[in-house]
Design an enzyme around this catalytic site. Structure first.
Site, PDB file in Angstrom:
ATOM      1  N   LYS A   6      38.908  39.574  35.855  1.00 38.15           N
ATOM      2  CA  LYS A   6      39.085  39.004  37.302  1.00 38.15           C
ATOM      3  C   LYS A   6      38.006  39.802  38.230  1.00 38.15           C
ATOM      4  O   LYS A   6      37.385  38.928  38.903  1.00 38.15           O
ATOM      5  CB  LYS A   6      40.389  38.976  37.800  1.00 38.15           C
ATOM      6  N   CYS A  36      39.273  36.980  48.284  1.00 38.92           N
ATOM      7  CA  CYS A  36      38.925  37.529  46.931  1.00 38.92           C
ATOM      8  C   CYS A  36      37.522  38.483  46.941  1.00 38.92           C
ATOM      9  O   CYS A  36      37.588  39.491  46.799  1.00 38.92           O
ATOM     10  CB  CYS A  36      38.837  36.411  45.685  1.00 38.92           C
TER      11      CYS A  36
END
Length: 451
Positions: free
Chosen positions: A222, A276
């Site tokens: 990720k 993010c």
């Protein structure tokens, strides 16, 4: 661990799932488990949110989500509460979707996920699997979360319970649309537990479910994919600032470079926002410090992207100076406050930083964003309509590339502005050949010119 039992109730849809955290990631996740045929306990500490969800109301602007919420509440496949103890004791799989923000000092804040881990440990019984979807560093599950759960529960990972990472890979605004398209990454505390959770996700998504060896590896996947984008955007921002000074149009350079098979285009802008990309680098940086390694490229890329709002401010100042005006007491029309196009979300938005700089320089701002019209955000209020935000404007600044901004009638709107029509296009969304004659125009990586 009774893996056979878990696999049986996964296949028979008799498994119960608890989802902790019902925000932009947690709520869609909970609803998709319910839509997949499982009974779901949705848990959050926000009592007002819980009551809204019970009434089938959601603040999350995800296309298709309200309809799924309505159907799942009506079918009684999902319930909402703040009762952690009940949810943990009465669920077979526990999914963690709580925020893990980065502090003002650029340090990951794991307070929420630690708190959830303590609650899980306190009420955990054997033969359950915990899935973490929250963004964390590669070492967090093994060195922080698992020890907390083991300490609180007096149980042993893999012997008594399992733990997995399946980090969210969501694209806000397209979470429902992409649910069955974007592959999921699963890393379990053992290979057997990982395979079990792969089978579970295969029941609720048609996308590829890709298993890796450990939770840390899943989290590294990720972070790697997001930092890859952050670094490449930083590189293009670096080029953009340089090309501004060299009189070269970065947009033309990108179009030319894209003709080669191995060039992957990334685009400059006012900075990088959202929950993010601006944060993920610091999870890696923190882990790197633990092993005495300095990830120089990642650190410098963050610095470059963090400086871009300042670059936009300089573009505004230069554009105003070009027409004989100063920033102080000028009226600036700001188009867009969201961190990305076509969503209602201002988390770490570079637009907010640009607005802050403008106010520090004593400029007057008039803000328009179709996702926030008439709302008060911090110390300013978004205009009720587009036309109001152009009234007596000295400069128009595009900070978000919402679809509503691509085909504005500037021929009409410029008549409401004050003096020469000035546009600072930080997203480079406009074709100079299609703007009104005599417009003063510049963009990130595009020279200041009178059209």
């Amino acid at each position: 661990m009774n893996i056979e039992y878990l696999e049986d109730i996964i296949e028979s849809k008799k498994l119960t799932v608890a989802v902790f955290g019902l925000g932009r990631i947690g709520l869609p996740t909970a609803l998709m488990y319910a839509k997949g045929g499982y009974q779901v306990n949705g848990i959050d500490i926000n009592l007002e949110l819980i009551e809204d969800l019970k009434l089938k109301k959601t603040f999350i602007d995800e296309p298709g989500l309200p309809e799924i919420l309505n159907d799942m509440v009506d079918s009684k496949k999902i319930t909402f509460s703040d009762n952690f103890e009940f949810a943990i004791k009465n669920s077979d799989v526990i999914v963690i979707c709580v925020p893990t923000p980065v502090s003002i000092n650029k340090v990951p804040n794991y307070v929420a996920i630690k708190d959830v881990a303590q609650k899980i440990g306190k009420f955990l019984s054997p033969n359950k699997i915990i899935i973490n979807e929250s963004s964390v560093s590669p070492t967090t599950i093994e060195t922080i979360i698992t020890p907390i759960i083991e300490h609180e529960s007096h149980l042993k990972v893999n012997d008594d319970f399992g733990i997995c990472s399946c980090p969210e890979r969501a694209d806000p605004g397209k979470i429902v649309e992409n649910w069955n398209k974007v592959a999921r990454i699963v890393g379990g505390s053992s290979d057997e537990i990982g395979k079990t959770i792969v089978k579970l996700y295969q029941q609720i998504s048609l996308a590829q479910i890709y298993q890796v060896s450990t939770p840390g590896t899943a989290n590294a996947v990720k972070l790697t994919e997001n930092i890859f984008r952050d670094v490449n955007i930083a590189l293009m921002n670096e080029f953009a600032v340089l090309y501004e000074r060299l009189g070269i149009d970065v947009k033309e350079v990108i179009e030319g470079s894209s003709t080669k098979y191995n060039f992957q285009p990334h685009y400059p802008g006012p900075g990088v926002g959202g929950p993010c990309l601006p944060a993920n680098s610091y999870y890696i940086i923190q882990d790197a410090e633990k092993v005495d390694y300095i990830p120089f490229l990642i650190r410098v890329s963050r610095e470059i992207n963090d400086r871009m709002p300042q670059n936009v401010l300089e573009l505004i100042i230069n554009a105003l100076n070009y027409v004989g005006k100063s920033l102080k007491n000028s009226t600036i029309t700001v188009l867009g406050v969201s961190y990305k196009a076509n969503v209602r979300d201002i988390q770490i938005s570079p637009a907010m930083k640009v607005i802050e700089y403008l106010q520090m320089k004593e400029a007057r701002i008039q803000v328009w964003d179709p996702y926030y019209k008439s709302e008060k955000i911090g110390n300013f209020t978004v205009s009720d309509n587009l036309s109001d935000s152009f009234e007596n404007s000295d400069c128009v600044v595009i900070l978000t590339d919402h679809k509503e901004f691509f085909n504005l009638n500037f021929d009409s709107l410029k008549n409401q502005t004050n003096g020469e029509f000035v546009i600072v296009d930080s997203r480079n969304i406009y074709d100079c050949n299609k703007l009104p004659k005599d417009t003063i125009y510049c963009g990130v990586g595009r020279k200041l010119q009178k059209l």
